[in-house]
Design an enzyme around this catalytic site. Structure first.
Site, PDB file in Angstrom:
ATOM      1  N   GLY A  46       0.830  -1.198   0.000  1.00 23.64           N
ATOM      2  CA  GLY A  46       0.000   0.000   0.000  1.00 23.64           C
ATOM      3  C   GLY A  46       0.865   1.249   0.000  1.00 23.64           C
ATOM      4  O   GLY A  46       1.976   1.228   0.542  1.00 23.64           O
ATOM      5  N   GLN A  51       3.288   9.857   0.812  1.00 25.18           N
ATOM      6  CA  GLN A  51       4.548   9.132   0.984  1.00 25.18           C
ATOM      7  C   GLN A  51       5.539   9.366  -0.159  1.00 25.18           C
ATOM      8  O   GLN A  51       6.699   9.000  -0.062  1.00 25.18           O
ATOM      9  CB  GLN A  51       4.289   7.629   1.146  1.00 25.18           C
ATOM     10  N   GLU A 138      -3.656   3.227   5.214  1.00 29.37           N
ATOM     11  CA  GLU A 138      -3.417   4.225   4.157  1.00 29.37           C
ATOM     12  C   GLU A 138      -4.285   5.470   4.336  1.00 29.37           C
ATOM     13  O   GLU A 138      -3.813   6.583   4.102  1.00 29.37           O
ATOM     14  CB  GLU A 138      -3.634   3.609   2.773  1.00 29.37           C
TER      15      GLU A 138
HETATM   16 ZN    ZN Z   1       2.342   3.413   5.707  1.00 28.03          ZN
END
Ligand code: ZN
Length: 175
Positions: A46, A51, A138
Site C-alpha cells: 500500500g 509518501q 493508508e
Molecule cells: Zn504506511
C-alpha cells in the site's frame, strides 16, 4: 511510468492532511501509475500519495501476495471510511515510510469505504482481513497519522530515534 522517492519519517509532510481531488484526469492517472510502480518496487502492499511528497487524497493498494499471479491493483481516489465494525483484528504492520519497523496494531476488522476509481467512477467497497487493515493504514496517512501513533510514547520515541540515526547514515557520502 517512473519511480518516485519515498518520504521517510521523521518528515513534517507525513503529518499533514492531504487534499481532496477535484477531478480525475490523465495527469492524475499518470501519478497513480507512478505510485503503483514505486509501491511494487519498494516492495509494499500500500502507498499513499503523501509518501511520495504529494498531499492529495490518493492511495494504491495490492495485497495479492503471489508474485507469479496477475497483479491486482486497487486505486482509491478521495477514499472515505463510511463505517467500521466493532469487532477488531490485529496485524503486524509495517510502513514504507518507517523502513525496518513493525508493530502489532489493533483496528476494526471490517470497514466500508466509498471512493472514486481509476476512471473517476463512484464506488463502494466492503473490506475485511488484511485489505481492511491496509485501507485503514493508508487512509490514516491522508490524515497525517502513522501506525506508530497507536504505540506507547516510549516505543514510538524509540522507533523515531532509530529512524533519525538511519537517515544520518544514509546522508553520509564517500567522495
Ligand atoms: Zn504506511
Amino acid at each position: 511510468m517512473s519511480q518516485r522517492k519515498i518520504v521517510i519519517e521523521p518528515d513534517p509532510i507525513l503529518r499533514k492532511k492531504s487534499e481532496t481531488l477535484e477531478k480525475v484526469d490523465d495527469e492524475l492517472r499518470a501519478l497513480l501509475d507512478d505510485m503503483l510502480e514505486t509501491m511494487y518496487a519498494a516492495p509494499g502492499i500500500g502507498l499513499a500519495a503523501v509518501q511520495i511528497g504529494i498531499l492529495k487524497r490518493l492511495i494504491v493498494i495490492d495485497i495479492s501476495k503471489d508474485k507469479d499471479k496477475k497483479k491486482d491493483p486497487l486505486f482509491l481516489i478521495n477514499p472515505e471510511i463510511i463505517s467500521r465494525s466493532k469487532k477488531t483484528s490485529i496485524y503486524e504492520e509495517g510502513c514504507l515510510s518507517l523502513p525496518g519497523h513493525f508493530a502489532e496494531i489493533e483496528r476494526p476488522a471490517e470497514c466500508l469505504i466509498k471512493f472514486l476509481d481509476y476512471n473517476g467512477k463512484e464506488k463502494e467497497l466492503s473490506a475485511n482481513g488484511l485489505l481492511s487493515t491496509c485501507i485503514q493504514h493508508e487512509v490514516d496517512h491522508l490524515n497525517g497519522i502513522l501506525f506508530i501513533d497507536y504505540l506507547s510514547k516510549l516505543k514510538k520515541d524509540m522507533i523515531i530515534k532509530k529512524l533519525i540515526k538511519h537517515k544520518k547514515e544514509l546522508n553520509k557520502v564517500v567522495l
